[in-house]
Design an enzyme around this catalytic site. Structure first.
Site, PDB file in Angstrom:
ATOM      1  N   PRO A 281       0.817  -1.221   0.000  1.00 25.34           N
ATOM      2  CA  PRO A 281       0.000   0.000   0.000  1.00 25.34           C
ATOM      3  C   PRO A 281       0.849   1.270   0.000  1.00 25.34           C
ATOM      4  O   PRO A 281       0.466   2.278  -0.594  1.00 25.34           O
ATOM      5  CB  PRO A 281      -0.818  -0.124   1.296  1.00 25.34           C
ATOM      6  CG  PRO A 281      -0.870  -1.585   1.574  1.00 25.34           C
ATOM      7  CD  PRO A 281       0.462  -2.104   1.128  1.00 25.34           C
ATOM      8  N   CYS A 282       2.008   1.211   0.659  1.00 23.15           N
ATOM      9  CA  CYS A 282       2.922   2.368   0.666  1.00 23.15           C
ATOM     10  C   CYS A 282       3.404   2.652  -0.748  1.00 23.15           C
ATOM     11  O   CYS A 282       3.382   3.805  -1.210  1.00 23.15           O
ATOM     12  CB  CYS A 282       4.129   2.092   1.556  1.00 23.15           C
ATOM     13  SG  CYS A 282       3.776   1.693   3.265  1.00 23.15           S
ATOM     14  N   ARG A 283       3.836   1.604  -1.415  1.00 24.80           N
ATOM     15  CA  ARG A 283       4.388   1.745  -2.767  1.00 24.80           C
ATOM     16  C   ARG A 283       3.305   2.189  -3.746  1.00 24.80           C
ATOM     17  O   ARG A 283       3.574   2.928  -4.703  1.00 24.80           O
ATOM     18  CB  ARG A 283       5.010   0.422  -3.218  1.00 24.80           C
ATOM     19  CG  ARG A 283       6.066  -0.179  -2.282  1.00 24.80           C
ATOM     20  CD  ARG A 283       7.375   0.570  -2.352  1.00 24.80           C
ATOM     21  NE  ARG A 283       8.010   0.409  -3.640  1.00 24.80           N
ATOM     22  CZ  ARG A 283       8.802  -0.639  -3.968  1.00 24.80           C
ATOM     23  NH1 ARG A 283       9.063  -1.579  -3.079  1.00 24.80           N
ATOM     24  NH2 ARG A 283       9.360  -0.694  -5.156  1.00 24.80           N
TER      25      ARG A 283
END
Length: 379
Positions: A281-283
């Protein structure tokens, strides 16, 4: 010269003592040989280490020094490729365990995952803890993935089958979450009571008003331990990072080893973005952050990426692959990141928006919510 020699001689026993290992882990997994390897990643009192051993007729050995009880991950790869096992759709030969300053032996005819442990009182306490509260999240998902892998072609196409498994996984997680708080209350002197509280906060989102009284009920050695103090910071972070509060300053090193502080960006709007190379989700948020940074970097906006990675190479690789052009820092302590504890982050991605005067004006702003907020500020 004689005086110097005498001093060196006097110090020698202390140096030798400091280098003497205080734990040993030996093992026997079938009759495996190279390229098969066992990898051990462990941390104790904030110090993390990694080691590996090539199997010889199934045997391996690890020795080292720990300050207290260690949290660890052990991986068996028959091909000698650690990452392949860790990310093998949840079915890799990987175990997570705790151990102490002990002489431990592990044995199994075929698998690390099914190995028996002897010589570790800490491991026995960990298994007793799991018996009382239920299996770890990693174990639950591992077992579910093994069942999926063994499922018939018809079952693998059956939506109802997946729904049943998903329901079972969620039920086990909920049950564990409820029982951990009770364990912490009833076992104030157990190291695993502290572990239970830590997991409740970081993995289940238990609020400070519930967790803090239980934390205060733990014995003093547990509260004052490295893990205890880290949890105490997180429990108090809700107040520290409330909207309108002055953002806590911190200093970590960038990819080139240069120290960078949050206070270096005073006078700008700063988005402190907590992330990790392993966090999908960060990426996925990276393209939107890049777009916002390009639009506002010349108008007094800055992003400070704070990684909770422990592998510098993977951290740098992710920065390059995602084209992140804003400042990036990390203390490479993984989930033990000092900044994460100060800000009370229980998961990534997470962020805090800080005004030019250093006060927090937003938190957990993602996607269009972040875009709208920045558009308002940068008129």
């Amino acid at each position: 010269m004689k005086i110097k020699l005498l001093i060196i001689a006097a110090l020698a026993p202390f140096v030798a003592a400091a280098q003497t290992p205080n734990f040993t882990i030996t093992g026997k997994i079938g009759n495996l040989n190279a390229p098969a390897k066992v990898y051990l990643d462990y941390s104790s009192e904030g110090e993390g280490k990694s080691d590996s051993a090539t199997l010889v007729n199934g045997t391996f050995k690890f020795t080292g020094n720990i300050k207290g009880i260690a949290s660890s991950r052990m991986t068996l790869s028959r091909e000698g490729i650690r990452d392949k096992e860790i990310y093998a759709s949840g079915t890799g030969d990987v175990i997570y365990m705790n151990f102490g300053k002990e002489n431990i032996h592990i044995s199994s005819p075929d698998s690390l995952y099914n190995a028996k442990w002897t010589g570790s009182k800490v491991y026995e306490e960990m298994k007793a803890f799991e018996k009382e509260v239920g299996p770890t999240v990693m174990t639950v998902h591992h077992n579910a993935n093994v069942l999926l892998k063994k499922a018939t072609p018809e079952q693998q196409k059956d939506t109802a089958y997946f729904q049943i498994l998903d329901k079972q996984v969620k039920a086990l997680r909920v049950s564990r979450g409820q029982k951990m708080l009770l364990f912490a209350k009833n076992n104030p002197g157990s190291y695993f009571a502290l572990q239970a509280l830590s997991e409740s906060v970081s993995g289940y989102g238990v609020k400070s008003d519930i967790a803090l009284p239980l934390f205060n009920g733990l014995t003093e050695p547990l509260r004052l331990s490295y893990t205890g103090q880290g949890l105490y910071k997180i429990l108090n972070a809700t107040t520290i990072t409330a909207l309108g509060s002055k953002a806590p300053d911190f200093t970590q090193k960038d990819v080139n080893g240069k120290s960078v502080s949050l206070s270096d960006f005073k006078g700008k709007y700063v988005l402190v973005e907590f992330w990790a190379s392993w966090c999908s989700p960060c990426r996925a948020e990276s393209p939107n952050l890049s777009k916002q940074y390009a639009a506002y970097k010349d108008k007094g906006f800055e992003i400070l990426g704070v990684s909770v990675d422990h592998d510098k190479a993977k951290w740098i690789e992710a920065i390059k692959k995602d084209g992140l052009t804003w400042p990036q820092v990390s203390d490479l302590k993984g989930w033990e990141s000092d900044a994460r504890k100060v800000y009370g982050i229980s998961g990534v991605p997470a962020n805090f928006l800080i005004a030019p005067d250093g006060k927090i004006i937003g938190s957990h702003l993602m996607g269009e919510v972040l875009n709208k907020k920045l558009a308002e500020l940068m008129k």
